[in-house]
Write a protein that holds these residues in place. Structure first.
Motif, PDB file in Angstrom:
ATOM      1  N   LEU A  10      11.179   2.890  -5.587  1.00  0.00           N
ATOM      2  CA  LEU A  10      10.763   1.580  -6.081  1.00  0.00           C
ATOM      3  C   LEU A  10       9.532   1.062  -5.357  1.00  0.00           C
ATOM      4  N   MET A  11       9.441   1.289  -4.057  1.00  0.00           N
ATOM      5  CA  MET A  11       8.314   0.739  -3.315  1.00  0.00           C
ATOM      6  C   MET A  11       6.995   1.368  -3.748  1.00  0.00           C
ATOM      7  N   GLY A  12       7.028   2.588  -4.227  1.00  0.00           N
ATOM      8  CA  GLY A  12       5.817   3.178  -4.796  1.00  0.00           C
ATOM      9  C   GLY A  12       5.386   2.436  -6.040  1.00  0.00           C
ATOM     10  N   ASP A  13       6.358   2.076  -6.897  1.00  0.00           N
ATOM     11  CA  ASP A  13       6.059   1.280  -8.087  1.00  0.00           C
ATOM     12  C   ASP A  13       5.527  -0.092  -7.706  1.00  0.00           C
ATOM     13  N   VAL A  14       6.129  -0.690  -6.668  1.00  0.00           N
ATOM     14  CA  VAL A  14       5.690  -2.010  -6.213  1.00  0.00           C
ATOM     15  C   VAL A  14       4.223  -1.963  -5.803  1.00  0.00           C
ATOM     16  N   LYS A  15       3.851  -0.976  -5.023  1.00  0.00           N
ATOM     17  CA  LYS A  15       2.462  -0.855  -4.587  1.00  0.00           C
ATOM     18  C   LYS A  15       1.525  -0.658  -5.778  1.00  0.00           C
ATOM     19  N   ARG A  16       1.998   0.072  -6.778  1.00  0.00           N
ATOM     20  CA  ARG A  16       1.160   0.362  -7.951  1.00  0.00           C
ATOM     21  C   ARG A  16       0.830  -0.903  -8.729  1.00  0.00           C
ATOM     22  N   ILE A  17       1.781  -1.821  -8.858  1.00  0.00           N
ATOM     23  CA  ILE A  17       1.549  -2.990  -9.719  1.00  0.00           C
ATOM     24  C   ILE A  17       0.885  -4.155  -8.991  1.00  0.00           C
TER      25      ILE A  17
END
Length: 246
Positions: free
Chosen positions: A179-186
């Motif tokens: 999830l934290m990878g997705d968070v950084k992406r957005i």
């Protein structure tokens, strides 16, 4: 009612966690129940810690529906949390936010009160029905059902489009490494992630009442240029900025 709603590692070094001059002492947690995965007494960090935290039982949508039907919630903290959020995050009109694991929507609606256009994503249909009944807030707040563990953050949230990603009493139930990878992406430049949790040396028997191990909480700073943590009562908050590599 006040203005606040009362309801071989290649990673860069972890930033020093700035705990602020107003840092409160965390209250000593109550004695934990036996670990759900059967961890022996006296287990600590390192391999034992990783082994037992990877085997957490899944929580179904029906479990969460019952949780909300029973009126259970760990989300209502009131003015103290909101004042510190205001001091550390400086919310302002025109921002965009997503609230991951929004529950019955109290926190999502609070951000809407600041003029932040906020989308709340939750797993339980019962909780989302209650969230939607809380009012439209002039179109600034919306709610969507989403299994964040199965699907991640919806692809409709465009990369680099969000100022605040909130994970309030939810990250302990999610696949945080993915999830934290997705968070950084957005997140857009200058954006931040807001995490609130309870620190628990061991999981409780009830899988709906989880927290993060203190080591897990500290490890949230990995991959961020700035990490600030502080206490709100028995809860711990970390504000993460400057994602590395994005």
């Amino acid at each position: 009612m006040t203005m606040f709603e009362a309801y071989g590692d290649s990673r860069p070094p972890r930033p020093a966690v700035d705990r602020g001059q107003e840092q409160e002492k965390h209250e000593k947690p109550s004695e934990p129940s036996a670990y759900a995965g059967g961890a022996p007494s006296g287990w600590g960090t390192g391999q034992d810690f990783r082994r037992y935290t990877t085997g957490r039982a899944a929580v179904s949508v029906s479990d969460w529906d019952r949780y909300h039907q029973e009126g259970r919630s760990a989300r209502v903290l009131g003015d103290a949390e909101m004042q510190k959020f205001y001091n550390h995050v400086a919310p302002r009109q025109g921002m965009r936010a997503v609230d991951l694991g929004c529950g019955r929507g109290a926190w999502t609606r609070q951000m809407g009160r600041y003029g932040i256009r906020t989308a709340g994503y939750g797993y339980s249909g019962v909780a989302l029905a209650a969230a939607r009944a809380g009012g439209p807030y002039y179109g600034r707040v919306s709610f969507e059902q989403c299994d964040l563990n199965a699907a991640g953050i919806p692809v409709t949230v465009e990369p680099g489009s969000v100022d605040i990603v909130s994970m309030r009493m939810s990250l302990e139930h999610l696949d945080r490494h993915r999830l934290m990878g997705d968070v950084k992406r957005i997140l857009r430049a200058g954006g931040l992630a807001y995490v609130m949790t309870r620190l628990m040396p061991e999981d409780l028997l009830d899988p709906l009442e989880r927290g993060l191990h203190p080591d897990e909480f500290e490890a949230l700073a990995d991959g961020w240029g700035s990490a600030t943590s502080y206490a709100v009562g028995m809860h711990s908050v970390m504000v993460l900025r400057e994602p590395v590599g994005y």
